[in-house]
Design an enzyme around this catalytic site. Structure first.
Site, PDB file in Angstrom:
ATOM      1  N   PHE A 245      50.529  39.025  44.794  1.00  0.00           N
ATOM      2  CA  PHE A 245      50.278  37.865  45.660  1.00  0.00           C
ATOM      3  C   PHE A 245      50.941  37.983  47.013  1.00  0.00           C
ATOM      4  O   PHE A 245      51.132  36.996  47.706  1.00  0.00           O
ATOM      5  CB  PHE A 245      50.714  36.557  44.975  1.00  0.00           C
ATOM      6  CG  PHE A 245      50.298  36.456  43.538  1.00  0.00           C
ATOM      7  CD1 PHE A 245      48.950  36.517  43.204  1.00  0.00           C
ATOM      8  CD2 PHE A 245      51.227  36.325  42.528  1.00  0.00           C
ATOM      9  CE1 PHE A 245      48.547  36.437  41.882  1.00  0.00           C
ATOM     10  CE2 PHE A 245      50.832  36.251  41.202  1.00  0.00           C
ATOM     11  CZ  PHE A 245      49.486  36.307  40.887  1.00  0.00           C
ATOM     12  N   ILE A 470      46.363  44.825  42.185  1.00  0.00           N
ATOM     13  CA  ILE A 470      47.323  43.786  41.801  1.00  0.00           C
ATOM     14  C   ILE A 470      46.661  42.737  40.923  1.00  0.00           C
ATOM     15  O   ILE A 470      47.130  41.608  40.830  1.00  0.00           O
ATOM     16  CB  ILE A 470      47.989  43.155  43.048  1.00  0.00           C
ATOM     17  CG1 ILE A 470      46.957  42.606  44.044  1.00  0.00           C
ATOM     18  CG2 ILE A 470      48.857  44.185  43.742  1.00  0.00           C
ATOM     19  CD1 ILE A 470      47.591  41.861  45.215  1.00  0.00           C
ATOM     20  N   GLY A 471      45.568  43.163  40.298  1.00  0.00           N
ATOM     21  CA  GLY A 471      44.862  42.238  39.414  1.00  0.00           C
ATOM     22  C   GLY A 471      43.537  41.812  40.009  1.00  0.00           C
ATOM     23  O   GLY A 471      42.791  41.028  39.430  1.00  0.00           O
ATOM     24  N   LEU A 635      30.252  42.878  45.317  1.00  0.00           N
ATOM     25  CA  LEU A 635      30.204  44.148  44.594  1.00  0.00           C
ATOM     26  C   LEU A 635      30.122  43.925  43.090  1.00  0.00           C
ATOM     27  O   LEU A 635      29.472  44.680  42.378  1.00  0.00           O
ATOM     28  CB  LEU A 635      31.457  44.967  44.905  1.00  0.00           C
ATOM     29  CG  LEU A 635      31.601  45.425  46.363  1.00  0.00           C
ATOM     30  CD1 LEU A 635      32.978  46.024  46.588  1.00  0.00           C
ATOM     31  CD2 LEU A 635      30.516  46.441  46.717  1.00  0.00           C
ATOM     32  N   THR A 639      34.276  40.076  38.735  1.00  0.00           N
ATOM     33  CA  THR A 639      35.618  40.153  39.320  1.00  0.00           C
ATOM     34  C   THR A 639      35.698  39.261  40.550  1.00  0.00           C
ATOM     35  O   THR A 639      36.735  38.673  40.832  1.00  0.00           O
ATOM     36  CB  THR A 639      36.007  41.602  39.677  1.00  0.00           C
ATOM     37  OG1 THR A 639      34.990  42.151  40.514  1.00  0.00           O
ATOM     38  CG2 THR A 639      36.151  42.452  38.451  1.00  0.00           C
ATOM     39  N   GLN A 643      38.350  36.240  41.227  1.00  0.00           N
ATOM     40  CA  GLN A 643      39.176  36.101  42.427  1.00  0.00           C
ATOM     41  C   GLN A 643      39.108  34.684  42.985  1.00  0.00           C
ATOM     42  O   GLN A 643      40.118  34.095  43.352  1.00  0.00           O
ATOM     43  CB  GLN A 643      38.691  37.074  43.517  1.00  0.00           C
ATOM     44  CG  GLN A 643      39.267  38.458  43.395  1.00  0.00           C
ATOM     45  CD  GLN A 643      40.762  38.460  43.644  1.00  0.00           C
ATOM     46  OE1 GLN A 643      41.221  38.167  44.734  1.00  0.00           O
ATOM     47  NE2 GLN A 643      41.524  38.774  42.624  1.00  0.00           N
ATOM     48  N   LYS A 706      33.002  41.511  52.333  1.00  0.00           N
ATOM     49  CA  LYS A 706      34.117  40.793  52.946  1.00  0.00           C
ATOM     50  C   LYS A 706      35.115  40.535  51.830  1.00  0.00           C
ATOM     51  O   LYS A 706      34.722  40.213  50.718  1.00  0.00           O
ATOM     52  CB  LYS A 706      33.635  39.476  53.537  1.00  0.00           C
ATOM     53  CG  LYS A 706      32.665  39.658  54.712  1.00  0.00           C
ATOM     54  CD  LYS A 706      32.168  38.320  55.205  1.00  0.00           C
ATOM     55  CE  LYS A 706      31.314  38.501  56.454  1.00  0.00           C
ATOM     56  NZ  LYS A 706      30.807  37.194  56.944  1.00  0.00           N
ATOM     57  N   GLU A 710      41.656  35.889  49.433  1.00  0.00           N
ATOM     58  CA  GLU A 710      42.313  34.695  49.976  1.00  0.00           C
ATOM     59  C   GLU A 710      41.368  33.492  50.093  1.00  0.00           C
ATOM     60  O   GLU A 710      41.820  32.351  50.098  1.00  0.00           O
ATOM     61  CB  GLU A 710      42.911  34.984  51.367  1.00  0.00           C
ATOM     62  CG  GLU A 710      43.131  36.454  51.692  1.00  0.00           C
ATOM     63  CD  GLU A 710      44.492  37.018  51.277  1.00  0.00           C
ATOM     64  OE1 GLU A 710      45.427  36.231  51.122  1.00  0.00           O
ATOM     65  OE2 GLU A 710      44.602  38.249  51.101  1.00  0.00           O
TER      66      GLU A 710
END
Ligand SMILES: Cc1cc2nc3c(=O)[nH]c(=O)nc-3n(C[C@H](O)[C@H](O)[C@H](O)COP(=O)(O)OP(=O)(O)OC[C@H]3O[C@@H](n4cnc5c(N)ncnc54)[C@H](O)[C@@H]3O)c2cc1C
Ligand code: SF4
Lengths: 743, 336
Positions: A245, A470-471, A635, A639, A643, A706, A710
């Protein structure tokens, strides 16, 4: 044709993670492993006057106690202590001297044969201090605010643009005005995995370091410079990270301490921090913001002023982009944006998911909601009325921006049309229901990176780059990109990362990994493809002897003629002609700066939230939320969705629960455990929905993606605050919105 | 964490004997509180006496129609026990409002009584705390005291100041139910009425309860009256689960012909022990079920309450919670 990109492929590292096969920094073993335990300062400012380690050193099995008193001499200059993410200033050097700069600073390291012994020994060490007065309260020190120093880090974090037009004049004349002060305290990342380093002291004096980091090359650079060890003698490995994070963007002090001890003792060492110590380094800085907006009677936004003051340490000027977003989101003509810092006796803040973005938008998007109300407009309508196709700060068009579509699809999915705008108008017994929304934005960045692609003798594709996962799903999407680029079945592709022996990639942050490393993986696989094609042409009786590259395709582990797919040569046969050796290619992907700089590039979102507020108790629950994202090419929807959901959950956390509370008597964060540092539990999370809006972008990077790391969080806290207003009629400008603020 | 020795006695007298012969020894049951305290060096027992082999996990009827809960019965097994669910639903609800499923599976009823305050300063050796280190001062008084007490505090002498709360949910229900704690010690067995088990900080804030050294809690007795028709447990906290109460309220009522014939109200999260005020409860007896009556009881319960800054909101919050809990118990509105 892309059989894998765009498909909801399961995480390739999922099984390893849930079965415990994935190893983390503190889980690596070495035959001669000793254990370090960090002692943290109990004062916020002053000097260590005495360290009495006698009782500890007398315990059999205690090897050494390191402190400033016996620290070997190391690199002299600040320059050597600067990692890739170091802000301007003089980096903190653990155990440098007797000075204490913040509460929780490491002041000694106990090394013993076992962890338990080191820990017990640490409890026997008596440290005396001479205390000086500390300053840790941002709100009491606003008069000391000053401009941040600039440095290399400012390249990625530009200061606010110069004022445009005349804010003062226009604001005064505006038919509708709002003005408010927004605050939030510090927050700590608290990834599940504690920061830890295992240093394996190899026979030839080389170091193999297992470190928790968001960039193995960054740790390598730091260790090499600080300890004066050649790069080739320091290998840093970090294949799995139990959450970062942002906390892992800079080497944390356990790395320094572990390497120091390993070199002094010439043996392998592990240093792992405790949960309490996870509150003793970088954090999201506390921030005080002032937002003033003026609009015409029809609801045209004309004047924007956004001032932010963030905290930093006394030794480095950490900055984040807090105020620039207003100029990117709204086409007002009179805009003044300022950003200043107050140095305090705390550790230097560090990027935390959507640094600055979630901070700034939590204030700005709340003020916009307030303005829409004052102008008598629906918040979505207000935003559509003040839509911009250009980034007004840079005066550049967006490379793509489907935010309008986000508003439309998000509102539809949420049922926004059924909202009654009047606050407190949607009630159910004691429960006040509120609907709120906000816009999100985050820059889409693309950095240079390298990757290697290897076709092994048994026909497997092995791709690697020294990036991190990082996950976020890096392992998975890189595997998909590689498989599609070279037309391989995904089972035959393995992607590896997190090792300084691999080609260089930047630290994983800023949502740029998918674009950056993805582009490098694509180029490396394309280059490998070209090489294999040339080899195929040289094979005996090659069907491709007179064929050009654009006449063939890579498909199902073969090179095929487009015109006649029955004409094919398998990759296995091609590599077979290489004399029993694998075929490899290492390539660099560089952003197309010439083209990219003609455009502003950003990912956008629209967030819709429903809250229920108990009118007597002030307790708030987010019962429903929809985020619609315009994020270019997706993509992997699985996942990608994870996110966004993760970001939304964190948005709920930031909006309602999360804060590191500093007691200014002691200059110390007090709620330093996961029992008292609140983040959402399952019961807090209800119905979360994600929409990916179609968006094509040919400028942003060769893949058209993109970053999504965040964007899920940025708009959430403001949308929650706006929903709370709709539910209760109360504008809460201080996060998190705990129940006492609504009583 | 210090080094310690370990014993696992097989009967009660051996367990008690361990504590008599080893000064500085402590019982350990589920370990969910003690181990945390040891890791932070807040407690440093030199010997752990594991009582999990003792046969104290029974749940059984006692004379007078009451129910006996073994000290080693876990919080989860207590809450989900059919007899508890039907006769003492208030207890069930209170337990299930606490901690998390994982913790409730480990935590024992005996251990729950002894869990220590969650005061941030108590847990942090770098700060002063009279409870942890008598005479060192109270960090919370002028510090971050969001979770702290508003009633029955000790705040006059710096060296005895303590504004900590007892954090349990289970104990709030036990207090409302007038439970009795059974202990066995070096001097034999005795019983302690629940109201006398925990104590206010007074001038000895380091003492949480009235247990004597070496005494082992063997069981908790519930009297026959379970208030299973009219009861409510409300817990207000900073998230939906896995957070301690800012304020909690346990209510048990008996109602005949729309009039209250008996009332119990216990508050959690507001004092060093579950807060009862029999005079306030008596105000309700013979009264009609009305919001106005409930509000005056709430005022009476909170009489003398004092905020310390971060926790001042609890005074108003507690009143509202009491009124809501009384309405729910009286079935004037549905349980939340
Ligand atoms: C993160 C977290 C959240 C929590 N949230 C809540 C909550 O919301 N509500 C709530 O009520 N509780 C909560 N708890 C506390 C939990 O309920 C207690 O830790 C638990 O009940 C203690 O029981 P134990 O058996 O594990 O005790 P142990 O940790 O084994 O012992 C605690 C103390 O009791 C003593 N002891 C134990 N048994 C006996 C006995 N029979 N006789 C004499 N002395 C004894 C021990 O010597 C020790 O000092 C929470 C705990 C944690 C860690
Ligand atoms: S309130 Fe009590 S437990 Fe907390 S610091 Fe003060 S004395 Fe210690």
């Amino acid at each position: 044709m892309t059989p894998y990109i765009g498909k909801p492929i399961n995480r390739v590292d999922g099984v390893a993670k849930v079965t415990g096969k994935a190893k983390y920094a503190a889980e690596y073993k070495a035959a001669d492993l000793a254990h370090g335990w960090v002692i943290s300062s109990s004062i916020a400012k002053g000097k260590v006057t005495r360290i009495d380690a006698e009782a500890a050193l007398q315990l059999p099995g205690v090897i050494q106690v390191f402190s400033h008193e016996n620290r070997p001499s190391l690199a002299w200059f600040d320059m050597s202590y600067k990692d890739q993410d170091a802000p301007p200033g003089s980096p903190f050097r653990p155990l440098r001297d007797a000075t204490v700069k913040y509460s929780g600073q490491p002041v000694a390291l106990v090394v013993a044969e076992t962890l338990e012994l080191a820990r017990y020994a640490a409890s026997l060490i008596r440290i005396e201090y001479e205390e000086e007065e500390h300053e840790t309260a941002l709100e009491h020190n606003l008069h000391r605010a000053r401009e941040p120093k600039s440095g290399v880090a400012t390249l990625l974090k530009p200061p606010p643009p110069k004022p445009r037009g005349d804010f003062e004049k226009d604001f005064r004349a505006a038919a509708v005005q709002v003005s408010g002060t927004y605050v939030h305290s510090a927050e700590h990342h608290n990834p599940m995995e504690m920061f830890a380093t295992t240093v394996v002291y190899e026979k030839n004096n080389k170091l193999t370091i297992y470190d928790k980091t968001q960039g193995a090359p960054n740790s390598q650079l730091y260790v090499s410079q600080v300890f004066g060890i050649p790069f080739k003698d320091v290998r840093v490995i970090s294949p799995y990270v139990g959450g970062g994070f942002g906390a892992g963007l800079r080497p944390q002090y356990q790395l320094f301490l572990a390497v120091l001890a390993a070199r002094e003792l010439k043996r392998s060492i592990r240093v792992s921090l405790t949960r309490q110590q996870m509150f003793t380094f970088g954090h999201r800085p506390a921030c005080v913001q002032q937002v003033s907006l003026g609009a015409s009677a029809e609801g045209k936004l004309e004047a924007i002023r956004h001032d932010a003051v963030g905290e930093t340490s006394q030794f480095e000027d950490y900055t984040e982009i807090v105020v620039n977003w207003a100029g990117m989101l709204y086409p007002a003509q009179n805009v003044t944006l300022t950003y200043n810092l107050v140095p305090l006796d705390v550790y230097t803040p560090i990027d935390m998911r959507a640094p600055g973005g979630v901070t700034g938008l939590s204030a700005l998007e709340c003020a916009i909601d307030e303005l829409a109300y004052k102008a008598g407009l629906d918040p979505v309508e207000f935003r559509l009325k003040n839509y911009t196709e250009r980034d007004m700060n840079e005066d550049l068009p967006y490379s793509s921006k489907e935010l309008r579509e986000c508003f439309r699809q998000g509102a539809e999915r949420f049922g926004w049309a059924n909202r009654t705008p009047e606050p407190r108008s949607m009630r159910n017994g004691h429960t006040l229901v509120g609907w709120g929304m906000a816009t999100g934005i985050w820059e889409s960045m693309h950095m240079p990176a390298r990757a290697e692609a290897v076709l092994t003798v048994n026909g497997k594709l092995r791709v690697s780059s020294a990036t991190a996962d990082i996950g976020t799903g890096t392992y998975t999407i890189m595997t998909q990109i590689a498989a599609d680029t070279l037309g391989m079945p995904i089972e035959d592709v393995i992607f590896r990362l997190g090792d300084t022996d691999m080609p260089l990639a930047p630290i994983q942050g800023g949502s740029w990994t998918a674009a950056t490393v993805g582009s490098a993986v694509k180029v490396a696989c394309e280059d490998l493809g070209k090489k294999l094609f040339k080899m195929a042409q040289k094979m005996k009786q090659s069907p491709f002897a007179d064929v050009k590259l654009d006449e063939i395709v890579f498909e199902n582990a073969h090179i095929r003629l487009k015109a006649d797919p029955s004409v094919a040569v398998s990759l296995l046969d091609i590599v077979g002609t290489n004399g029993g050796r694998a075929v490899s290619e290492t390539s660099t992907s560089l952003p197309n700066m010439l083209e990219q700089r003609k455009y502003a590039r950003a990912v956008h979102s629209a967030v819709f939230v429903e809250v229920e507020v108990d009118e007597d108790f002030g307790t708030v629950r987010v019962t429903r939320a929809v985020t619609a994202v315009a994020g270019g090419r997706i993509l992997n929807p699985k996942t990608a969705r994870s996110q966004i959901i993760g970001g939304m959950v964190w948005g709920i956390s930031k909006g309602l629960e999360e804060e590191s509370v500093m007691d200014h008597q002691f200059g110390r964060f007090m709620n330093h455990s996961l029992a008292e540092y609140h983040v959402p539990v399952n019961a807090d999370i209800q119905d979360l929905d994600v929409i990916f809006v179609e968006e094509t972008d040919t400028i942003v990077n060769p893949l058209g993606v993109k970053g999504l790391g965040e964007i899920g969080i940025v708009g959430m806290p403001a949308a929650i605050a706006n929903a709370v207003f709709h539910a209760t009629g109360k504008r809460i400008r201080s996060l998190p919105i705990t129940l006492d603020k609504l009583l | 964490m210090n080094s310690f020795s370990y014993a696992r006695p097989s009967d009660i007298s051996m367990a008690v004997g361990e504590l008599v012969t080893h000064e500085g020894a402590k019982f350990i049951a589920g370990g969910t509180n003690l181990l945390d305290l040891m890791k932070e060096n807040v407690e440093q027992p030199n010997r752990l006496v594991d009582i999990n082999r003792l046969e104290l996990s029974a749940i059984e009827d006692i004379e007078d129609g009451g129910l006996r809960l073994g000290a080693l019965l876990t919080n989860a097994d207590t809450a989900y026990h059919p007899v508890v669910e039907s006769r003492y639903p208030l207890l069930s609800r209170a337990i299930l409002a606490g901690a998390s499923a994982q913790l409730r599976n480990m935590a024992t009823n005996g251990g729950n009584l002894f869990q220590r305050t969650r005061c941030y300063y108590f847990y942090d050796l770098a700060t002063p705390c009279n409870k942890r280190e008598p005479g060192s001062g109270c960090g919370a008084l002028n510090g971050y005291n969001r979770i702290h007490a508003i009633l029955g505090t000790s705040d006059q002498q710096p060296e005895t100041t303590c504004i900590a709360t007892h954090p349990s949910d289970l104990c709030v229900a036990l207090s409302a139910l007038d439970a009795v704690v059974r202990v066995t010690g070096p001097k034999g067995e005795r019983t302690i009425p629940f109201a006398d088990f925990h104590r206010l900080p007074g001038d000895e804030p380091w003492r949480d309860n009235t247990i004597q050294s070496g005494e082992l809690v063997t069981a908790i007795d519930l009297p026959a009256k379970g208030f299973s028709d009219y009861y409510a447990y409300i817990k207000i906290r900073d998230r939906q689960s896995y957070a301690f109460a800012l304020v909690s309220v346990a209510v048990g009522l008996e109602i005949e012909d729309n009039r209250i014939t008996d009332a119990r109200i216990a508050l959690g999260g507001v004092a060093h022990k579950p807060w009862r005020k029999p005079e306030a409860e008596a105000m309700l007896v013979g009264q009609m079920l009305s919001e106005a009556n409930f509000l005056s009881v709430a005022e009476a319960l909170l009489a003398g309450a004092k905020g310390y800054g971060h926790n001042t909101f609890k005074i108003e919050l507690a009143k509202r919670a009491i009124v809501r809990a009384l309405k729910q118990a009286a079935k004037l509105e549905p349980a939340s």
